[in-house]
Each structure stands twice: as C-alpha cells, then as structure tokens.
Design a protein around this motif. Structure first.
Motif, short mmCIF file in Angstrom:
data_model
loop_
_atom_site.label_atom_id
_atom_site.label_comp_id
_atom_site.label_asym_id
_atom_site.label_seq_id
_atom_site.Cartn_x
_atom_site.Cartn_y
_atom_site.Cartn_z
N ILE A 58 -33.08 37.31 56.75
CA ILE A 58 -33.01 38.66 56.19
C ILE A 58 -31.81 39.39 56.79
CG2 ILE A 58 -34.24 40.86 55.95
CD1 ILE A 58 -36.87 39.25 56.34
N ASP A 94 -31.11 44.75 54.58
CA ASP A 94 -32.42 44.46 54.01
C ASP A 94 -33.53 44.70 55.03
OD1 ASP A 94 -31.51 43.80 51.50
OD2 ASP A 94 -31.27 41.68 51.95
N ARG A 131 -34.45 48.34 55.18
CA ARG A 131 -35.30 48.68 54.03
C ARG A 131 -36.72 48.15 54.25
NH1 ARG A 131 -31.33 48.37 49.98
NH2 ARG A 131 -31.15 46.21 50.58
N LEU A 132 -36.78 46.94 54.81
CA LEU A 132 -38.08 46.31 55.07
C LEU A 132 -38.91 47.15 56.03
CD1 LEU A 132 -38.56 42.55 55.56
CD2 LEU A 132 -39.50 44.04 57.27
N ARG A 185 -40.21 50.38 54.39
CA ARG A 185 -41.40 50.14 53.57
C ARG A 185 -42.62 49.86 54.44
NH1 ARG A 185 -38.27 46.60 49.01
NH2 ARG A 185 -37.37 48.39 47.95
N ALA A 186 -42.40 49.16 55.53
CA ALA A 186 -43.54 48.86 56.41
C ALA A 186 -44.11 50.15 57.00
CB ALA A 186 -43.11 47.90 57.52
N LYS A 234 -44.05 53.06 55.60
CA LYS A 234 -44.75 53.73 54.50
C LYS A 234 -46.11 53.07 54.26
CE LYS A 234 -43.14 55.80 50.17
NZ LYS A 234 -43.37 57.17 50.31
N ARG A 235 -46.12 51.74 54.27
CA ARG A 235 -47.38 51.02 54.09
C ARG A 235 -48.38 51.33 55.20
NH1 ARG A 235 -44.01 46.33 52.15
NH2 ARG A 235 -43.77 45.47 54.23
N VAL A 260 -43.82 41.56 57.70
CA VAL A 260 -43.79 40.21 57.14
C VAL A 260 -43.78 39.17 58.25
CG1 VAL A 260 -42.55 40.96 55.08
CG2 VAL A 260 -41.27 40.09 57.03
N TYR A 271 -43.63 40.03 51.93
CA TYR A 271 -44.92 40.70 52.04
C TYR A 271 -45.73 40.43 50.76
CZ TYR A 271 -48.26 44.38 53.22
OH TYR A 271 -49.40 45.07 53.55
N SER A 306 -37.94 40.81 50.44
CA SER A 306 -37.28 41.19 51.70
C SER A 306 -35.79 41.38 51.51
CB SER A 306 -37.53 40.12 52.76
OG SER A 306 -38.91 40.00 53.01
N THR A 307 -35.31 41.12 50.30
CA THR A 307 -33.90 41.31 50.00
C THR A 307 -33.81 42.08 48.70
OG1 THR A 307 -31.80 40.18 49.64
CG2 THR A 307 -33.74 39.05 48.85
N GLU A 308 -32.72 42.79 48.49
CA GLU A 308 -32.64 43.69 47.35
C GLU A 308 -32.63 42.93 46.03
OE1 GLU A 308 -29.34 46.33 47.58
OE2 GLU A 308 -30.31 47.83 46.32
N ASP A 322 -35.60 47.18 42.15
CA ASP A 322 -36.24 47.17 43.46
C ASP A 322 -37.22 48.33 43.57
OD1 ASP A 322 -36.69 46.02 45.84
OD2 ASP A 322 -34.76 46.49 46.75
N GLU A 337 -49.10 52.53 47.62
CA GLU A 337 -49.60 52.49 49.00
C GLU A 337 -49.50 51.10 49.58
OE1 GLU A 337 -53.48 54.30 49.08
OE2 GLU A 337 -52.61 56.32 49.15
N SER A 355 -47.35 48.64 48.58
CA SER A 355 -46.00 48.06 48.67
C SER A 355 -45.08 48.85 49.59
CB SER A 355 -45.37 48.02 47.27
OG SER A 355 -45.12 49.34 46.82
N GLY A 356 -45.32 50.16 49.72
CA GLY A 356 -44.41 50.99 50.49
C GLY A 356 -43.13 51.32 49.74
N HIS A 357 -43.11 51.09 48.42
CA HIS A 357 -41.93 51.42 47.64
C HIS A 357 -41.69 52.93 47.63
CE1 HIS A 357 -40.47 47.73 45.98
NE2 HIS A 357 -41.66 47.35 45.57
N ASN A 358 -40.44 53.33 47.50
CA ASN A 358 -40.17 54.76 47.37
C ASN A 358 -39.66 55.11 45.98
OD1 ASN A 358 -37.67 53.71 47.48
ND2 ASN A 358 -37.04 54.75 49.36
N THR A 365 -45.23 62.29 48.63
CA THR A 365 -44.95 61.06 49.36
C THR A 365 -43.49 60.64 49.25
OG1 THR A 365 -45.65 59.82 47.43
CG2 THR A 365 -47.30 60.17 49.14
N LYS A 366 -42.65 61.52 48.70
CA LYS A 366 -41.22 61.25 48.55
C LYS A 366 -40.95 59.97 47.76
CE LYS A 366 -39.47 63.84 52.48
NZ LYS A 366 -40.71 64.29 53.16
N VAL A 367 -41.69 59.83 46.67
CA VAL A 367 -41.46 58.69 45.79
C VAL A 367 -40.68 59.18 44.58
CG1 VAL A 367 -42.58 57.06 44.22
CG2 VAL A 367 -43.49 57.39 46.52
N ARG A 424 -35.13 63.80 41.47
CA ARG A 424 -33.80 63.23 41.52
C ARG A 424 -33.15 63.23 40.14
NH1 ARG A 424 -32.45 57.45 44.29
NH2 ARG A 424 -30.30 57.86 44.78
#
Lengths: 219, 611
Positions: free
Chosen positions: A15, A19, A22-23, A26-27, A29-30, A87, B23, B250-252, B256, B299, B301-304, B333-335, B359
C-alpha cells in the motif's frame, strides 16, 4: 496532537503512502473516532505520517499524528477500536497522548535481507563488509534536477553483515533518517553497482526502530 | 503471499491492486468449501472494483454455504509482462490461488471492448480458450452482464451465459454445480441441466446457419434448448440482497465512494440507449430501506462520499424523502453526497442548491443532438429552453464551467443538425454573458462528441453506422464552426467506436476474429495507451470477415438478428414501432406520462411496473 505507533507488514506493505493516509482516515471513521479537519476550501481529515514508507518496505515503527474532534477516549481504547477496523498487516501498537517533536527524529535502525536464489556467493559477507567500511561509497541519487552522485558513508552509523542461512545475508544498519536521510535501499544499490557479483535476486527491507538525536527510542 | 508473486510486485505500477487484503475481503478455509468461483472482471482493478454489480454478486456468492468466490482482474501491461517473464499464471486476489485451480470461472461483461481481455485472462490462466477444449466440470466458464444480451461473439469461449440480474439466478447455478460436483456429472450433463434454469443460455446448443450474403438463415437447436431465453430480474428490490459490508479498496479506484442504487429500469426511452430498454421494467426501492442501507454502508466502510446511482436519479419517486433524510446525516458526518444525472427540473434545482452546501459539483448536460428535430428523433426529451434556463441558473449561482455531450452519426442526421450543436453552444456562451456574476474568471464550455454505435435491443438496432471518414468530416465541420476561445472540443477517435459497433452486433463469426486479435497482441482495447487497431484489422483479414457487414451495412428488419435468441423484456414489435416514430420525428412520452407498451412488464409477476 495524538500520536500512534503502528506496524505495516504482510500484504499491506504494497500500500502506498497516500493510500495509507486514506486507509487510516477511513479506519478512524469506521471506529467512530472523528478526526478534526483542515481549514480551507477542501477540508481534509488531519492525519500525518512522520516518514513516508516506500512501497514494498515492511515497518515495525511507523508514527502517525492525528487530532480527534470532540470527546477523546483513552489512548488504549483508541488503539483497540482502531485495530478492530484496520486491514490485515496494519496494526496499531500503541497510542500516545503526546509525542516528541518530529524535528528531533534522527536515526533509523533497519534490516536488509538479501536473498540469493542459488546460494550466498562465497566472499559476499567480506565484500559487503569492505564496501561499507570504505571512506567513500558513491551511489546515484535521483533528484528533481536529474541524477547526482552521493556518498552514503556519512549517513551510515553502523552496519552489521551476517549470513542468516545458505541463501540469505542480513544487513543490520543504523542510518540517518532526517536532514539528510538515507533510503536503505540505496545500500543495496551500492552493492549492485560496486560488487555486482554479490547482487541479490530479491531484497526485503524492514524498518525496525527509530531514535532521536540523543540516541533514545523516538516516540 | 506466494514468493513468485511477491517477487514480481516491486517491478510493477500500483502493486496494491494485485495483492488483495482489503477491508471486508472474504476469506474462507479452502478445505471447508465445496465450490470455488474465480469471479473475473475483464478490466483493471480500479474499474472492476467500481462496479456495483460485481460487488453485489461477490456478496451473493459468498453468502452461500460451501461456496467461496474470489476476485480476479485484468493485469496492466507491465504486470502481464512480468507474469510471462516469471511464468506466473493469473491468480485470484483472496487466496492467490491460480485461476486454473477453480471450479468455476465467472466473467461480468459490461463493455464490448473488453472481449480480448476475457481471452487474454483465460490465456494468462493457462485455461483453454475454447469451450469445446475444456473437458469435465473443472473450469466451467460462464458470463453475465449487459454484453451477454448479445452473447454470440463470445459463443465459442463461454460455456453458458447468465442473463439479466444475477441475485437469484447465480444462486441457482451454483447450487446446481455443487450437486453436479458431488455426483461427479460430466460437463455435458451439467450444461444440459443448467440450460433448464430460466435465464441461462448455452451457446453450444444453438447453431446458426448463414445465407450466402452472410445474414442468418436459421438457428438450429439441440438438446431441447428454448427458442428464446428470457433475462432474469429481481422483482422486489427492498428484500433483494444488498452488500452493506462492501470491500473497501486499499488503493484508489475510479469510483472511490459508497454507491447506493436507488431503483432499476428507466422511464425515458432514449432510442439509442441500450440500458434504457434492456434494464426495464422499472422497479423502485423504498426510501426507508435505502436510508437504512446508506447508513449501514457508510458506517461500515468509513467512506466520506456516497453517490445515489441509477439510470436517471431525478426520476426516482422517493428522491425527496431520501435526500431529506440523508442530507442532515451527511452534513453531520462530513460525507459528500453526490447525485449524478439530475435532470433540469425544478426539484433538481432545489436539490442541487442543497447539495451545494456540501460541495460544488460539476454541471453536465447530454443533449446528444444539436437540433430539436434530431432530439425528437432520438427521443431525448431535453429542450433547448431547459438547457439554457439551467445554465442561466448555474451561471448566476457562480458556476463558470459546463460540459456538453453530443453524438455524431445519429440516424437521419444532416449537416444542419451538426451545426445545430455549434449554435446551441453559442447560446450557452451568450447565456453566460447575460447571467455570470463574475466574468473575470472566464467561461469554459467543454464539448465532447461521440461516434454513434447502434446497440442490440434498442429501436436503432437495425441502423447503419456512418463511416469513420464521414464521422471525421462531421467532427471537422463542427470544429470549423467553433470560434470562441471558451470552447474546449474533444471528439472520440473513430477506430474504437467502429470496433464497438462490430462487436456489439456481431455474430459467431466474430469469435475467431477476437481470438486472432488477442493473439496479435490486442488487449486493454478500451485504453488509448493500449488500443492497437492494426491487431484487429489483421485479424479481420486473416478470418476473411469484413467489418462493414456489421457497421455501415445496417440490418434488415426481416433479418434474423444474432441476438434474437435473447429476450430482454421489450418486444421487437415495440422496438420497430419506436423506430417508425423516430423516422416520423415523433417523440414517445416517458412511461410516467402513459405506458407505451414496451412489453417489459410481462417480466413481473409479484409487483407492477413502477414507471
């Protein structure tokens, strides 16, 4: 500013630095640990990693600084909650309420494992020892203005070379990691350039520990 | 991680896309599973992981007891080279097992230009390309996705196709395979049984016979195979499986973000659009279920960022309820909530303003044609007035950039229609001059034209494609009429769209061409840096097939079409009627203003079409 110590091993070593940021975002936030955000047009979660780690390099001593928004749980709880949401290969070892100033970070202890498919060449240990004992060792460093020759000896505090098994040589080195810093893979580049007969088929690089200018473990 | 794989990773770009370990990746004990599926996406990791269908079916298969589904993607050129050099066969991300060790190999096919990737991936796996060369139950290759609606070009390589939405049919297929493996069936026995599942097409049970002119004279059937195979759909989306525990790369990747599909089908009926017809009928999902799944997904995934996806999200009846609930949550939640493909109506304007507080998104229109006449022909119900008033709104709100998408080569198009694009663009520029609040930063109008590709199961499925020379002439004509410095004009190169037209409407004689092109080095054809037209042209020559047959010739209305064996719900009579309407320059109102009788509601038994 909180600080955490984490390791990056296994599949996670592939990784990239960006990245990984970013990981972690997200962690957090989770794990329901909201990060504060930078001010400005494009607010970003405030996390920063002290020393970017090259892709493919393993580490047991990475530092990440962060700030939490709102009520802050205890450091042990942060550690547990993050590890539940990270992860494979990225694991938080400890969370610190405060950290030393990054500018006091000076040295990195690292291990290079040189793997030879057939067998370690006969005089490899000796040749590599001599290489790092010399007063000058030039490698090519890529810079923005093109490649330049760099003498890496002043950046190597110590280097212990040993045969681990019939196919592996390990180099345990203490090197400078800030102002100026040395990428440990440059030590392999030196071997490839100056003693090509001892060039390994594969290299594994591991960051073991980091130290301050006072030679104490840095946190 | 296997040593061989680890060793080639340092030499390739973005190695994280080849390692798995993300993940929510699903790991099972190979000793405890009975059926292992290598689920292949014939493009890169970044594209494949952005595909919602693949994520759904990954979850569906792994929910099954005794089944382990793993992911496989097409390697980038540098990785392919490294694999060949080190003799490493293609592997699945989760276990790093070679693809050839899997029971079943599944492909999701959404784009014609990835056909060579399918063959290349089989080749990199050391799995025989031809269905007839794979004996036994091991390595059964099956495929689904929109391209399966004309499966014929791939008939030589794929053992069977799974048509339509996969949530239910995939479970039926895998259960049958589980039984077949336990009882040690032959491949022939399995294919016979699988052909009895609704929605399964086994190409080897059909044999087209050709006339001297290359058209199809009849399709011979064997093994009691059905004359027409009807696609499958999920009737009740609220109770259908939806993966709220999605793999977080784990990579863009390209998209995303979390992706919430709000409904399926489309009420619009743009006559060039394959998805608009082949994804019918319209089925809604309730805002309550969507809200719950949105929160769970975010919740977990933690995506924004989250996108509300569908073919036309403004047409989702529950959009107000859903966004009323979601916007406060996202703000807190700033999404960043994105709603693509909004139409230029009043509610959308209001919604855009509310989203803007999160945005600023980009402003994009796809009028597709430059004159109202031609927009009526293609049934794109977007008027010049709507475009200009939306632009006026946006410009007075501070926007100073707009994207406009068009097609060239649409049926009945004349030079007047082409120049109509230039006129429309100038009207947009004048609107900006009238409305812009801050003219200092200038205006950018991005104009893009695509080369029209007639697609199966649309009213334009019989149409001729214009020649590449004619397409380029129209591009140049348009370009010569763009005088303003504000315009940035991009047009697609014709080679890829021409090939897309061939493969989209191809028959089985395309099989050897695709194989030949792949052997000539064609792969990653959808990527400009890899597309090599000469590999394809050589293949057409070797196979003695003229691409013109599938492009500028056009198909006769009484001709047997290669995809006539596939029923996507809309009837041929309806498509013909729509074609007549097109030539009469008459629009067909959207489904909400009156059912036009496309026939897709016949796919529903439990619920009514929700158009």
């Amino acid at each position: 500013m909180l600080r955490l110590l984490f390791e990056k091993t296994g599949r996670a070593v592939w990784i990239s630095h960006l990245d990984l940021m970013r990981l972690f975002q997200r962690a957090f936030k989770r794990a329901d640990l909201p990060l504060t955000h930078t001010q400005g047009f494009n607010p970003r979660p405030s996390v920063s990693i002290a020393m970017p780690l090259s892709v493919g390099v393993e580490s047991k001593c990475e530092l990440l600084d962060f700030e939490l928004d709102g009520v802050c749980p205890g450091t042990d709880e942060i550690c547990t909650r993050l590890n539940e949401k990270l992860v494979e290969g990225v694991r938080v070892l400890k969370v610190y309420a405060q950290g030393e100033k990054i500018k006091n970070l000076a040295y990195l202890q690292c291990t290079l494992q040189l793997v030879y498919d057939t067998a370690v060449p006969d005089d490899a240990i000796c040749a590599i020892e001599n290489l790092f004992a010399a007063p000058e060792l030039l490698v090519v460093k890529k810079t923005k203005n093109g490649p330049v020759e760099q003498n890496i000896i002043p950046l190597i505090k110590s280097a212990k070379i040993a045969r681990a098994d019939a196919q592996t040589v390990t180099i345990d080195a203490m090197i400078c990691c800030q102002n100026p810093s040395l990428n440990p893979m440059q030590m392999v580049a030196a071997i490839q350039r100056h003693i090509p007969d001892c060039a390994p088929n594969e290299v594994k690089c591991i960051r073991q520990e980091i130290y301050s200018i006072n030679n104490e473990v840095f946190r | 991680m296997k040593n061989t794989i680890r060793r080639i990773l340092p030499s390739v770009q973005k190695p994280a896309r080849y390692t798995g370990g993300e993940y929510n990746e699903i790991i099972k004990d190979p000793e405890q599973v009975r059926v292992r599926v290598a689920y292949c996406f014939p493009d890169t990791y970044e594209i494949g992981m952005s595909n919602l269908g693949m994520r759904i079916l990954y979850g569906v298969m792994n929910e099954m007891d005794g089944v382990w589904c793993e992911r496989v993607f097409a390697p980038w050129g540098d990785m392919e080279e490294a694999m060949r050099e080190h003799n490493v066969p293609l592997w699945a991300l989760e276990s790093q097992s070679p693809v050839k060790d899997f029971d079943m190999i599944a492909f999701t096919i959404g784009y014609e230009m990835c056909y060579t990737n399918i063959l290349n991936m089989l080749r990199l796996s050391d799995v025989p390309l031809h269905s007839k060369d794979r004996k036994g139950l091991k390595n059964i290759v099956f495929a689904g996705g929109v391209c399966a609606f004309n499966p014929e070009p791939l008939a030589d390589f794929i053992d069977f196709f799974s048509l339509g939405e996969g949530e239910e049919i995939t479970v039926e297929i895998l259960s049958l395979y589980d039984r077949a493996k336990a009882q040690d069936w032959t491949k022939e026995q399995f294919l016979l049984e699988v052909s009895k599942i609704d929605g399964v097409y086994v190409p080897s049970f059909y044999e087209p016979v050709y006339n001297a002119d290359g058209t199809i004279s009849q399709i011979k059937r064997s093994n009691d195979a059905p004359a027409v195979v009807r696609k499958r759909i999920v009737e009740d989306l609220d109770s259908a499986y939806f993966p709220t525990k999605m793999i977080v790369p784990s990579t863009e990747i390209v998209h995303d973000r979390a992706n919430l599909e709000v409904f399926r089908g489309c009420i619009r009926g743009c006559r060039f659009c394959q998805a608009g017809f082949s994804c019918r009928p319209v089925r809604r999902k309730s805002p309550e279920v969507l809200y719950k799944q949105a929160i769970e997904t975010l919740e977990d995934s933690g995506h924004n960022e989250m996108t509300l996806s569908s073919l036309s999200t403004s047409d989702y009846r529950g959009l107000r309820d859903l966004t009323d609930a979601l916007i406060p949550y996202c703000e807190q939640t700033k999404v960043n909530l994105s709603v693509p493909s909004l139409r230029a109506d009043n509610f959308s304007k209001e919604l855009m303003e509310r989203l803007q507080s999160l945005r600023k998104s980009s402003l994009t229109f796809a009028p597709e044609a430059g004159t109202q006449r031609l927009r009526d022909v293609i049934n794109k119900n977007l008027t010049e007035e709507e475009i200009l008033s939306s632009c006026a709104n946006a410009f007075s709100g501070g926007w100073n950039s707009v994207k406009l998408y068009f097609m060239l080569g649409l049926p009945t198009e004349t030079d007047e229609d082409v120049l109509g694009i230039a006129e429309l663009v100038y009207k947009v520029i004048n609107t900006w001059k009238d409305c812009a609040v801050n003219k200092k930063r200038g205006l950018r109008v991005h104009v893009a034209t695509a080369y029209f590709v007639p697609k199966p199961h649309t009213p334009f499925q019989w149409e001729a494609q214009i020649s590449p020379e004619e397409y380029l002439r129209r591009c140049k004509l348009l370009k010569d009429h763009f005088y303003s410095k504000s315009i940035v004009y991009n047009y697609h190169t014709p080679a890829i769209s021409r090939l897309e037209a061939v493969t989209a409407r191809g028959d089985r004689r395309l099989g050897p061409v695709i194989e030949n092109a792949m052997l000539n080095g064609a792969r990653l054809d959808g990527w400009d840096e890899y597309f090599d037209e000469s590999a394809w042209l050589k293949a057409f020559e070797t196979c003695n097939l003229d691409p013109v047959f599938y492009t500028t010739r056009g198909f006769g209305e009484d001709e047997i079409l290669p995809w006539d064996v596939i029923d996507v719900g809309v009837t041929k009579q309806f498509l013909l009627r729509e074609r007549r309407q097109a030539y009469a320059e008459k629009v067909t109102p959207d489904c909400r203003h009156g059912c036009s009788g496309c026939g897709a509601n016949a796919l529903l038994q439990e619920v009514k079409c929700d158009a």
